[in-house]
Write an enzyme that holds these catalytic residues in place. Sequence first.
Site, PDB file in Angstrom:
ATOM      1  N   VAL A 129       0.883  -0.971  -0.013  1.00 35.27           N
ATOM      2  CA  VAL A 129      -0.060   0.251   0.088  1.00 35.27           C
ATOM      3  C   VAL A 129       1.111   1.302   0.106  1.00 35.27           C
ATOM      4  CG1 VAL A 129      -1.787   1.407   1.589  1.00 35.27           C
ATOM      5  CG2 VAL A 129      -1.982  -1.146   1.109  1.00 35.27           C
ATOM      6  N   GLU A 163      10.241   4.923   3.045  1.00 33.73           N
ATOM      7  CA  GLU A 163       9.561   3.851   3.971  1.00 33.73           C
ATOM      8  C   GLU A 163      10.128   2.594   3.356  1.00 33.73           C
ATOM      9  OE1 GLU A 163       5.464   4.615   3.592  1.00 33.73           O
ATOM     10  OE2 GLU A 163       5.588   6.778   3.833  1.00 33.73           O
ATOM     11  N   ASP A 172      -4.992  37.707 -32.687  1.00 35.05           N
ATOM     12  CA  ASP A 172      -5.386  38.687 -33.497  1.00 35.05           C
ATOM     13  C   ASP A 172      -5.195  40.274 -32.860  1.00 35.05           C
ATOM     14  OD1 ASP A 172      -6.633  40.512 -35.473  1.00 35.05           O
ATOM     15  OD2 ASP A 172      -8.582  39.506 -35.318  1.00 35.05           O
TER      16      ASP A 172
END
Length: 907
Positions: A280, A699, A327
């Site tokens: 996870v 981690e 333009d």
Amino acid sequence: MGIPWYQLEAEQVVQHFKTDASTGLKQNEASRRLQSGVNELAERASKSEWQIIWEQLTASTVVILLVAALVSAFLGDYKDTVAILAIVVLSVGIGFNQEYRTLQALAALKKLAVPKVRVLREGQCQELGARELVPGDIILLEAGNSVPADSRLLESVNLRVAESALTGEATAIDKHTRALGDGELPLGDRVNMVYMGTTVIYGRGRAVVTETGMNTELGNIADLVQTVEQQATPLQKRLDQLSQKLIVASLILVGLIFVLGLLRGENLRVMFLTGVSVAVAVVPEGLPAIVTIALAIGAQRMLKQHALIRKLPAVETLGCVSVICFDKTGTLTENLMTVTVLDVAGRKFNLEKSPIDQKEVSLNLLLAASALCNDAIETLGDPTEVALVVAANRLGLHKRNLEKTFPRIAEVPFDSDRKRMTTIHYRPKQGEHEGYLAPSPLSYLSPSSYIAFTKGSVGSLLDASIQVWVNDHAETLEQNWRDRIINANNQLAQTGIRVLGVAFQQWEALPEIINIDSIEKNLVFIGLVGMIDPLRAEVKQSVEICTVAGIRLIMITGDHPLIAQHIAQELGITSNTSLLTGFDLNQLQAKELIDRVKSVSVYARVSPQQKLRIVEALQQQGQIVAMTGDGVNDAPALRKADIGVAMGVMGSDVAKEAADMVLLDDNFATIVAAVKEGRVIYDNIRKSIKYLLSSNSGEICVMLLAPFLGMPLPLLPIQILWINLMTDGLPALALSVEPAEQNTMNRPPHSQKDNIFGWEMVLEIICIGLILGLLCLGIGYWFWQIDREANWQTMLFTVLTFSEIAIALALRSERNSLFEIGLFSNPQLLAAVVLTFGLQLAVIYVPFLEDVFQTKPLSLCDLALSIVVSTIVFWFIELKKLIVRRLFAQATQNGISRGDDKSRSSP
């Protein structure tokens, strides 16, 4: 089946709806009818709250957690089961909030993308949102409009409508107003009707609304098939591909950690939950949601700056724009035209210095013709035409009176190829209705029953003229007159004044066929009307910003070359005389044009079709092109450009539908602001990605290297899940709304070919992750060596969490120090940091949470140590940015000393 409106006479339809063909509905009656429903299609219902929750629950990472909770419950570890389920609830709650906010933001933007329509209400012409139309409304249609509702035509002047959206027929249909008898007819044959979703490509018309919303023919189709799907952006697709690769990597890492744990004799259940937790942690499932929110919030911020994003992927593309083609009229200028010069038969009248001489026959004729050959209604309409009406009013020639006396009976609408338009009027007999004008502007013309007025570009009119009006009579248009008119036109154009020519022609009997060939020939040239549209005050600054930002500016206009050149040089868009006209473009082959666009920054007298060629040539060079447009024929160029930008005020509905972005104020500065916002969003998404992947890699480093140091499991599964929830949640989301950095518009644009996960970013992620992992392992190993039964695991857990908070603060800027940009400049991130810090303290010191997360209270000294150690990664990132700044400053100084301008752009 509804009433077959096409079988009825126009008057019958008007009577049925109790309206008035000339004045329209009363406002209170229209409001009453609107209560029956607004004029919009009922799209497929947006996701309900329950659908969003279900999608969150069925996400791969959540499913993995639910399986882990079930396994824990099966093994009797109810404490872990409750903890994991709590993590699931928090994760689903955060995901729900993110997606719900995104859907709300997109829905709000979509409601704003409603076309405008001109409606007669109580005798006044009003401009309303199409949603406010009701049956019985009288609408005015002209070239470029999308038909806003099913309607029965009351007036059709050369009206031609493209109905392929409904019928599949590619050829536009000529429309008329006659009833079509009693037989049932297919849609394509109902030529006195216009239908919602079709497009007016030529002419003009007036119609009474018969059906709105889901009662229209388009509504019937929408009721049968609802296929609107929100497409993933290119960046989201790349993130999905990244997630798939990370899933594979996570499986390998989980297997490795699982085996190493078993070899060390760890508990099978614990290692299973650890493997699930690491899996996870590896996959940053919050990234797609963060990207979508960043894009949606960015689109809302652009809206506050008057840029409406119609297609969400355009937000990320804006950050890569390298060329802006635009333009002149309205974009650079204020679009508030004012007539300043009139030129007739060798005489010039400056209206800013002296009043108009009402006794001057030529001026009367010139301004009367300008007001009659004109589709403006008082002050509503094209700014150029409104300026002509206002100028005529100053001479007492009020348009409403002129039209009553000289009613329009036919017209040949303007188109960009001819560069002119013509209106034909019935001329009353001498003295019949002309008494209110003294003298009549037409009293000096030879008697005739019909007169046509033509206005347009001077060159186009001269090509169709054989005479010139001098004082009170017509003379042959000799070469000296032609030269004099051309010279006057050029002199005015050189000073930035826009010039229109006006001419006329008379008949006793109208030609059998009214078209360009029969009407616009053998004209009598009356004179020139010069008008000025002042530059917007903010344009010069915007041009300078683009120059510094490495964005090339190209002016593409239908105006006179000298006007275009004058304004371009005044703004600093070009310093040379290199210019191409539409005629020049026609002489160039595709390969030649690709070479020429490298150096040409001004194109004049260019048709919309030629805009497409310019865009294609620029894209062949690898440029990311933003192109502005407002007309029907601009649609191909807008679609072809990487970012199509339509004018919201003066643009046609067709142009808006083709565009990715609509300027609600038709302002060039708004384009520049949108490009800046696009760069900010691109930068912020990179920061969020870098933060998430750096934290996750730290981690993984901890979990992978701990066994090699002989340490037991460094983090429990519930602790890994907690850290993952904190980092994938609020801090990452807050980084996606970081304000613009100081150098956002001081560096070249990003290349769309560059991978957002380039090697430089990958190396930085790996470097930060390694430092984070080794730092946490170091503190954990030290405490573990001191006392293996004490709080070493809580220290490691706390240092890792606090370090990731510090990383979020350090990554707020790619180059500037946190102390430069200020701690309070992103209040959302500051709130996320404070909240995360507080929650981590609760996990350590609240007894109930201690039991859930298996932590131990830290002493004040240990807590202070953990805070100090967790700042090391922050100082490392800040040191790296300091080195980059000094190297850049040194390179810039060396570049300036050598006169190398290229070194002045920020990396």
